[in-house]
Design a protein around this motif. Structure first.
Motif, PDB file in Angstrom:
ATOM      1  N   ALA A  81       0.886  -2.248  13.212  1.00  0.00           N
ATOM      2  CA  ALA A  81       0.973  -2.531  11.782  1.00  0.00           C
ATOM      3  C   ALA A  81      -0.182  -3.425  11.334  1.00  0.00           C
ATOM      4  O   ALA A  81      -0.792  -3.194  10.284  1.00  0.00           O
ATOM      5  CB  ALA A  81       2.316  -3.196  11.464  1.00  0.00           C
ATOM      6  N   LEU A  82      -0.491  -4.413  12.128  1.00  0.00           N
ATOM      7  CA  LEU A  82      -1.598  -5.305  11.792  1.00  0.00           C
ATOM      8  C   LEU A  82      -2.931  -4.553  11.817  1.00  0.00           C
ATOM      9  O   LEU A  82      -3.752  -4.709  10.913  1.00  0.00           O
ATOM     10  CB  LEU A  82      -1.627  -6.478  12.776  1.00  0.00           C
ATOM     11  N   PHE A  83      -3.127  -3.711  12.824  1.00  0.00           N
ATOM     12  CA  PHE A  83      -4.361  -2.937  12.918  1.00  0.00           C
ATOM     13  C   PHE A  83      -4.541  -2.032  11.707  1.00  0.00           C
ATOM     14  O   PHE A  83      -5.589  -2.005  11.076  1.00  0.00           O
ATOM     15  CB  PHE A  83      -4.366  -2.112  14.209  1.00  0.00           C
ATOM     16  N   PHE A  84      -3.477  -1.254  11.380  1.00  0.00           N
ATOM     17  CA  PHE A  84      -3.596  -0.313  10.266  1.00  0.00           C
ATOM     18  C   PHE A  84      -3.665  -1.024   8.917  1.00  0.00           C
ATOM     19  O   PHE A  84      -4.188  -0.475   7.950  1.00  0.00           O
ATOM     20  CB  PHE A  84      -2.449   0.699  10.277  1.00  0.00           C
ATOM     21  N   SER A  85      -3.146  -2.237   8.842  1.00  0.00           N
ATOM     22  CA  SER A  85      -3.247  -2.995   7.591  1.00  0.00           C
ATOM     23  C   SER A  85      -4.644  -3.550   7.377  1.00  0.00           C
ATOM     24  O   SER A  85      -5.122  -3.631   6.241  1.00  0.00           O
ATOM     25  CB  SER A  85      -2.255  -4.156   7.593  1.00  0.00           C
ATOM     26  N   LEU A  86      -5.304  -3.951   8.448  1.00  0.00           N
ATOM     27  CA  LEU A  86      -6.603  -4.610   8.317  1.00  0.00           C
ATOM     28  C   LEU A  86      -7.793  -3.663   8.420  1.00  0.00           C
ATOM     29  O   LEU A  86      -8.892  -4.014   7.976  1.00  0.00           O
ATOM     30  CB  LEU A  86      -6.729  -5.712   9.365  1.00  0.00           C
ATOM     31  N   THR A  87      -7.610  -2.485   8.986  1.00  0.00           N
ATOM     32  CA  THR A  87      -8.722  -1.545   9.142  1.00  0.00           C
ATOM     33  C   THR A  87      -9.389  -1.176   7.814  1.00  0.00           C
ATOM     34  O   THR A  87     -10.624  -1.108   7.749  1.00  0.00           O
ATOM     35  CB  THR A  87      -8.267  -0.283   9.890  1.00  0.00           C
ATOM     36  N   PRO A  88      -8.639  -0.923   6.735  1.00  0.00           N
ATOM     37  CA  PRO A  88      -9.320  -0.597   5.478  1.00  0.00           C
ATOM     38  C   PRO A  88     -10.222  -1.720   4.956  1.00  0.00           C
ATOM     39  O   PRO A  88     -11.093  -1.480   4.140  1.00  0.00           O
ATOM     40  CB  PRO A  88      -8.177  -0.337   4.496  1.00  0.00           C
ATOM     41  N   PHE A  89     -10.020  -2.912   5.433  1.00  0.00           N
ATOM     42  CA  PHE A  89     -10.836  -4.041   4.986  1.00  0.00           C
ATOM     43  C   PHE A  89     -12.025  -4.299   5.913  1.00  0.00           C
ATOM     44  O   PHE A  89     -12.635  -5.358   5.852  1.00  0.00           O
ATOM     45  CB  PHE A  89      -9.981  -5.308   4.881  1.00  0.00           C
ATOM     46  N   ALA A 139       2.354   0.817   6.252  1.00  0.00           N
ATOM     47  CA  ALA A 139       3.665   0.590   5.634  1.00  0.00           C
ATOM     48  C   ALA A 139       4.787   1.105   6.526  1.00  0.00           C
ATOM     49  O   ALA A 139       5.829   0.454   6.688  1.00  0.00           O
ATOM     50  CB  ALA A 139       3.715   1.251   4.263  1.00  0.00           C
ATOM     51  N   VAL A 140       4.583   2.276   7.134  1.00  0.00           N
ATOM     52  CA  VAL A 140       5.591   2.824   8.054  1.00  0.00           C
ATOM     53  C   VAL A 140       5.738   1.914   9.275  1.00  0.00           C
ATOM     54  O   VAL A 140       6.849   1.620   9.716  1.00  0.00           O
ATOM     55  CB  VAL A 140       5.213   4.264   8.465  1.00  0.00           C
ATOM     56  N   ALA A 141       4.603   1.458   9.813  1.00  0.00           N
ATOM     57  CA  ALA A 141       4.640   0.584  10.990  1.00  0.00           C
ATOM     58  C   ALA A 141       5.325  -0.744  10.665  1.00  0.00           C
ATOM     59  O   ALA A 141       6.124  -1.247  11.459  1.00  0.00           O
ATOM     60  CB  ALA A 141       3.226   0.352  11.522  1.00  0.00           C
ATOM     61  N   TRP A 142       5.030  -1.314   9.494  1.00  0.00           N
ATOM     62  CA  TRP A 142       5.681  -2.574   9.109  1.00  0.00           C
ATOM     63  C   TRP A 142       7.178  -2.380   8.914  1.00  0.00           C
ATOM     64  O   TRP A 142       7.982  -3.244   9.283  1.00  0.00           O
ATOM     65  CB  TRP A 142       5.060  -3.160   7.846  1.00  0.00           C
ATOM     66  N   THR A 143       7.575  -1.250   8.339  1.00  0.00           N
ATOM     67  CA  THR A 143       9.005  -0.970   8.154  1.00  0.00           C
ATOM     68  C   THR A 143       9.703  -0.853   9.500  1.00  0.00           C
ATOM     69  O   THR A 143      10.777  -1.424   9.709  1.00  0.00           O
ATOM     70  CB  THR A 143       9.194   0.316   7.330  1.00  0.00           C
ATOM     71  N   ALA A 144       9.077  -0.115  10.427  1.00  0.00           N
ATOM     72  CA  ALA A 144       9.666   0.027  11.762  1.00  0.00           C
ATOM     73  C   ALA A 144       9.733  -1.325  12.469  1.00  0.00           C
ATOM     74  O   ALA A 144      10.731  -1.654  13.117  1.00  0.00           O
ATOM     75  CB  ALA A 144       8.856   1.026  12.580  1.00  0.00           C
ATOM     76  N   TRP A 145       8.675  -2.135  12.334  1.00  0.00           N
ATOM     77  CA  TRP A 145       8.675  -3.461  12.952  1.00  0.00           C
ATOM     78  C   TRP A 145       9.797  -4.327  12.386  1.00  0.00           C
ATOM     79  O   TRP A 145      10.498  -5.009  13.130  1.00  0.00           O
ATOM     80  CB  TRP A 145       7.324  -4.145  12.706  1.00  0.00           C
ATOM     81  N   PHE A 146       9.972  -4.272  11.068  1.00  0.00           N
ATOM     82  CA  PHE A 146      11.021  -5.068  10.443  1.00  0.00           C
ATOM     83  C   PHE A 146      12.402  -4.655  10.952  1.00  0.00           C
ATOM     84  O   PHE A 146      13.249  -5.496  11.247  1.00  0.00           O
ATOM     85  CB  PHE A 146      10.954  -4.936   8.920  1.00  0.00           C
ATOM     86  N   LEU A 147      12.648  -3.347  11.076  1.00  0.00           N
ATOM     87  CA  LEU A 147      13.946  -2.865  11.546  1.00  0.00           C
ATOM     88  C   LEU A 147      14.207  -3.266  12.998  1.00  0.00           C
ATOM     89  O   LEU A 147      15.311  -3.696  13.346  1.00  0.00           O
ATOM     90  CB  LEU A 147      14.043  -1.349  11.375  1.00  0.00           C
ATOM     91  N   VAL A 148      13.183  -3.141  13.844  1.00  0.00           N
ATOM     92  CA  VAL A 148      13.348  -3.537  15.248  1.00  0.00           C
ATOM     93  C   VAL A 148      13.529  -5.040  15.351  1.00  0.00           C
ATOM     94  O   VAL A 148      14.369  -5.525  16.115  1.00  0.00           O
ATOM     95  CB  VAL A 148      12.141  -3.060  16.089  1.00  0.00           C
TER      96      VAL A 148
END
Length: 135
Positions: A81-89, A117-126
């Motif tokens: 989630a962190l990787f996919f969030s920061l890559t566009p920047f 967003a999908v990765a963050w949602t999955a992380w939050f649920l886990v």
């Protein structure tokens, strides 16, 4: 060696459960040979028998393994989630700072944000499921 009677009485549950060392077994049996009350106690408990161990041990081991996998999954999802969030920047330094994907490829940046967003949602649920166990 003079072992107090109370010490032998404390060792009897371990002896009857079959978890005593050879020295402890020998000590309890030696004491039972000399003390009729302890011998009667041992024979009475042998006749009654101990209940079979509950499958709690296997269940707790299974629960531990599931929790361990969830914690590993939580860490992996956080990294993704962190990787996919920061890559566009991502930036390119060529005299001036330029955002690589956000400016030059906004469609790919939007796709990466959707995956994030999908990765963050999955992380939050886990994370929520692991937090129920208090870890």
């Amino acid at each position: 060696m003079n072992v107090p009677r109370n010490v032998v009485l404390d060792l009897i549950p371990v002896y009857l459960a079959g978890e005593a060392s050879a020295e402890t077994k020998a000590l309890v049996e030696q004491f039972a040979a000399a003390d009729a009350e302890i011998a009667a106690l041992l024979s009475a408990d042998r006749e009654i028998g101990l209940p079979a161990p509950a499958p709690f041990h296997e269940k707790s081991k299974e629960t531990l393994m599931i929790t361990k996998r969830l914690i590993q999954l939580r860490a992996t999802l956080f990294g993704l989630a962190l990787f996919f969030s920061l890559t566009p920047f991502s930036v390119v330094f060529t005299g001036n700072t330029r955002f690589w994907l956000l400016r030059d490829a906004p469609q790919q940046a939007a796709l990466l944000f959707a995956v994030a967003a999908v990765a963050w949602t999955a992380w939050f649920l886990v994370r929520r499921r692991v937090n129920v166990s208090g870890l």
